[in-house]
Design an enzyme around this catalytic site. Structure first.
Site, PDB file in Angstrom:
ATOM      1  N   GLY A 548       0.861  -1.178   0.000  1.00  0.00           N
ATOM      2  CA  GLY A 548       0.000   0.000   0.000  1.00  0.00           C
ATOM      3  C   GLY A 548       0.891   1.220   0.000  1.00  0.00           C
ATOM      4  O   GLY A 548       2.115   1.111  -0.047  1.00  0.00           O
ATOM      5  N   GLN A 549       0.267   2.372   0.058  1.00  0.00           N
ATOM      6  CA  GLN A 549       1.071   3.587  -0.044  1.00  0.00           C
ATOM      7  C   GLN A 549       1.979   3.758   1.168  1.00  0.00           C
ATOM      8  O   GLN A 549       3.072   4.280   1.068  1.00  0.00           O
ATOM      9  CB  GLN A 549       0.137   4.783  -0.179  1.00  0.00           C
ATOM     10  N   ASP A 678     -18.180  -2.703   5.620  1.00  0.00           N
ATOM     11  CA  ASP A 678     -17.737  -3.139   4.296  1.00  0.00           C
ATOM     12  C   ASP A 678     -17.743  -4.661   4.225  1.00  0.00           C
ATOM     13  O   ASP A 678     -16.790  -5.284   3.772  1.00  0.00           O
ATOM     14  CB  ASP A 678     -16.349  -2.571   3.991  1.00  0.00           C
TER      15      ASP A 678
END
Ligand SMILES: *[C@@H]1O[C@H](CO)[C@@H](O)[C@H](O)[C@H]1NC(C)=O
Ligand SMILES: *[C@@H]1O[C@H](CO)[C@@H](O)[C@H](O)[C@H]1NC(C)=O
Ligand SMILES: *[C@@H]1O[C@H](CO)[C@@H](O)[C@H](O)[C@H]1NC(C)=O
Ligand SMILES: *[C@@H]1O[C@H](CO)[C@@H](O)[C@H](O)[C@H]1NC(C)=O
Length: 823
Positions: A548-549, A678
């Site tokens: 991920g970033q 989610d």
């Protein structure tokens, strides 16, 4: 002893040839019927009136004279004048041609437009019209050229009349030709019940006989167009879904069959009848179970019917001709009863074979007229160009429309949230704050925080074949992988975007009602349960699972982890190997907010302990880089897991078992008052023996970008899983998790074959949400998966999508219901 034929291929070809000969093939049936060739006699050509004494309106034989010129000076446009051709027997006519009269430069008469009427018996006349209802055919624009027009739909007739459409007092002369072949079926008319309308996922599918040509007529069952396997699509461009088929629903037929009567031109000896049926059993359509046919030669139906039961085919959804042997019975009318095998029965064509006559199968029609006048190629070319232009226009319109729409949505939702909800949210926040008096010190800053989540972008998720290699119990399938893949459906959510565009939830406080990052707020507010520090040097890097970033996820071996944990609850012991774990690390250069969020996630996860929730085992937070160590689930996420294997592997009870595990995990979360926000198959992980654990790392996976909807410049939302109140009001509760569970259950029972509401665009999904809100019965629900029993659909799935959140079941109830339905 009978000899088994050794050349099956040969046999197959013979079968194929005979099947082609059994019914008319419009592609082949394009022979000139004899105006120019002379097979049509002069006495069979007649006219209402004529200007000269000739009706021998045959194509140019050199001098360009000898056309039919009606005496229509008196009443322009009256459509009284016609040129009639008697073909002496029924013909299948696919093409007509016209030419004017030039008489070697002396004349200049032609018909710019005309209509056609036809009759099978000489007394009932029908005006031909195309599939869209147009009756006028564009004819000639000069006196020389032959202009050919395909008849769509084709005509079945003995008599044909050409009727020029005139405007001014122009003199018209015509020479004509008909193209087709003899209609050996001999069918004069059929009488069938009106076709029904199906609603398929909110799409209207019409199965009416839209080209039926009269009170006692012929129509789509004899138009030579065979329906496609998927009845929603048609051979014919831009017609409505279901166009090729005439179909009936069993609800309107309490006797369980549809009765059809077929009348013929004379008494015939029938060998067989061929019925082209759709067999999409996945949508409740099946070929007939049984056909019983009665015969009539005089005025009475004979008592003894011929009954035939085709072998039902629940393996292949291919549309096919079913041949019903008619046992050489003699009749001039046949009455057949087709019995339903499923909810729907769809026919696109019916053909009869009688006597010994067969259709000419020689592969080159004598001279296909359309080859001479290269009209079809030009039409294809023009068609392609038009299609390309249309596609480009559509794309432009869609892009513009989306932009406008998104702006509107953003405005609307902002306004709505600002005006209507600020107050409510403020109240909620106050109540919340007072309830959790032990808010930890950095809670206040969360609403302004930037949260970049780092996720286990496991390579397995993107490469199902690797997954298979890792599963010993499935190795026997690897050799069949190609076949399995062909049989299995495609995974819906797999556009492999290359860019590593991680969704940023950089939000300011006023808009984070939509920010998934705020999910953990309420849980985070609880007391901090301490997570023990695991010695970093005992982790051995094996493989990078994702990135991920702000960090990475690695697969590692953790030496001595079991001893470290001093317990062996949900982690399965594997004595000879060090434990495999997933290690999520935060990059050292990550900013302060990301760091806070990372620590916050640790705090949340450390409190969750349930066999169906992915467990945080330990942390390394004393020095940088920060890491959290979680269980490793070797079979990847549930979405890929379900859609990568052959459906045969998953029995209904296995699927329900998986759903029950998710419900159990959610029940645990609901005890803690934890709203997941989610829930979807992509966020559930699969371990050994179909163990399912809920995780929450799906958001940044490029693999599933299509499942999320990005509100311009704001958050991305899994709208297809979200309750109406989450989308419209930004309200996330246990009840909205229940809604998402309903969608997740639907995914499981469809084996993730398609995205929920795959027929609807994101905008339409949001529109549908509005319908849930308005509650006027216009909302579209996900359809019942065919693996899902009616009872489970009605009692469980639909109840998750009740408008009133209070009426939705709790996870406790859902879990109990699933467990019960497994028993
Ligand atoms: C069949 O249904 C279509 C679609 O609604 C309609 O346009 C057409 O007129 C109908 N045709 C007949 C013959 O009912
Ligand atoms: C039908 O077949 C029977 C015997 O097979 C024959 O006698 C009869 O003439 C045939 N009828 C027609 C109309 O071909
Ligand atoms: C229609 O077919 C379905 C599926 O086979 C069956 O369950 C139902 O009872 C049938 N309905 C009627 C009225 O026959
Ligand atoms: C079938 O077609 C071939 C080739 O075009 C032609 O020679 C033959 O006469 C046709 N047969 C019949 C019965 O029309």
């Amino acid at each position: 002893v009978m000899k088994v034929p050794r050349t099956p291929r040969h046999v197959f070809l013979i079968l194929l040839a005979s099947s082609v000969r059994a019914q008319v093939n419009p592609e082949m049936c394009r022979y000139p019927l004899g105006m120019a060739g002379g097979q049509i006699q002069d006495e069979d050509i007649s006219a209402s009136s004529q200007w000269s004494d000739s009706t021998a309106a045959r194509f140019d034989n050199g001098d360009g004279d000898g056309a039919w010129c009606p005496d229509i000076m008196s009443e322009p446009g009256a459509l009284k004048e016609y040129l009639q051709v008697d073909l002496r027997s029924l013909h299948f006519i696919t093409l007509v041609g016209t030419q004017g009269r030039h008489a070697d430069g002396m004349g200049n008469e032609f018909a710019q437009r005309y209509r056609i009427k036809y009759s099978r018996d000489g007394s009932n006349w029908v005006g031909w019209h195309d599939r869209r209802g147009g009756q006028v055919i564009e004819g000639n624009s000069n006196a020389y050229d032959v202009v050919l027009k395909d008849l769509e739909p084709p005509i079945i007739a003995r008599f044909v009349r050409f009727m020029p459409v005139t405007d001014h007092s122009m003199i018209v002369c015509m020479r004509v030709e008909l193209y087709g072949c003899e209609w050996l079926d001999g069918l004069m008319s059929y009488n069938i019940p009106d076709g029904h309308q199906m609603i398929h996922r909110g799409l209207d599918v019409y199965f009416n006989d839209s080209v039926y040509d009269g009170a006692i007529g012929l129509g789509q069952l004899t138009d030579g167009t065979w329906g496609l396997d998927d009845f929603l699509h048609s051979h014919i461009y831009s017609m409505w879904p279901g166009y090729d088929y005439v179909g009936w629903n069993n609800k309107s037929f309490p006797k369980g069959y549809v009765e059809m009567i077929f009348e013929f031109d004379h008494v015939r000896n029938f060998t067989s009848m061929k019925v082209h049926c759709n067999n999409m059993f996945s949508r409740g359509v099946s070929m007939f179970r049984q056909a019983s046919c009665f015969f009539r030669s005089g005025s009475e139906w004979e008592a003894d019917p011929v009954t035939f039961r085709p072998t039902s085919d629940r393996a292949s959804q291919i549309a096919r001709f079913v041949t019903v042997p008619l046992g050489d019975r003699t009749a001039s009318a046949i009455k057949c009863r087709f019995h339903f095998a499923d909810l729907w029965m769809l026919f696109s064509e019916v053909a009869f074979q009688s006597g010994s006559a067969v259709y000419n199968t020689s592969l080159t029609p004598r001279d296909d007229p359309t080859h001479k006048v290269d009209d079809s190629n030009t039409r294809i070319l023009i068609g392609c160009l038009v299609a390309i232009i249309a596609i480009l226009m559509t794309i432009i319109v869609i892009i513009l429309w989306r932009q406008v729409w998104q702006k509107m949505l953003e405005k609307a939702s902002r306004r709505m949230l600002d005006d209507e909800l600020t107050a409510r949210l403020a109240v909620q926040t106050q109540a919340f704050a007072s309830h959790h008096s032990s808010l930890s010190s950095d809670a206040g800053s969360t609403s302004n925080s930037t949260y970049e989540r780092i996720f286990p972008l496991c390579a397995d998720y993107q490469e199902p074949s690797r997954l298979i290699r890792k599963l010993p119990e499935f190795t026997q399938f690897t050799e069949h992988l190609g076949r399995i893949k062909a049989q299995c459906h495609q995974c819906y959510g797999a556009p492999h975007y290359a860019e590593a565009d991680i969704i940023s939830l950089q939000e300011t406080s006023d808009s984070n009602t939509y920010s998934i990052a705020a999910v953990h707020m309420n849980l985070f507010a609880g007391t901090d349960s301490s997570m023990r520090e695991f010695p970093r040097d005992k982790l051995t890097f094996k493989e990078k699972l994702g990135e991920g970033q702000f960090g990475e996820v690695h697969l590692c071996e953790a030496e001595g982890m079991l001893d470290f944990l001093e317990e062996d609850l949900s982690v399965e012991r594997n004595d000879e190997l060090p434990l495999l774990v997933a290690v999520k690390t935060l990059r050292e250069d990550a900013n302060k907010n990301a760091r806070n969020d990372f620590l916050k996630e640790i705090r949340i996860m450390s409190r969750l302990r349930d066999p169906n929730i992915v467990r945080l085992l330990a942390v390394c937070v004393d020095t940088d880089p920060l890491c959290m160590i979680t269980e490793y689930m070797e079979n990847g996420d549930l979405n890929q897991f379900l859609c990568s294997f052959c459906p045969l592997l998953f029995s209904y009870s296995k699927l329900i078992g998986m759903a029950a595990q998710i419900a159990s995990g959610m029940r645990y979360l609901s005890f803690l008052n934890f709203v997941h926000r989610d829930l979807a198959t992509r966020n559930c992980l699969v371990g050994k023996n179909y163990t399912i654990k809920i995780a929450d790392f799906g958001m940044s996976r490029n693999l599933y970008r299509g499942d999320y909807y990005r509100i311009q410049g704001r958050a991305v939302l899994p709208i297809r899983w979200m309750s109406w109140e989450s989308i419209l009001l930004g309200k996330f509760t246990m009840a909205s998790d229940v809604w998402a569970f309903g969608v997740t259950l639907w995914e499981i029972l469809t084996l993730c074959e398609e995205q929920p509401y795959s027929q609807l665009s994101d905008e339409q999904v949001i529109e549908n949400t509005g319908e849930f809100f308005r509650d006027q019965g216009k909302q579209v629900y996900l359809p019942r998966p065919h693996r899902c029993p009616e009872r489970v659909y009605n009692d469980l799935m639909l109840s998750c999508w009740r408008r009133n959140a209070k009426q939705r079941p709790s996870f406790q109830e859902i879990h109990a219901q699933l467990v019960e339905s497994m028993a």
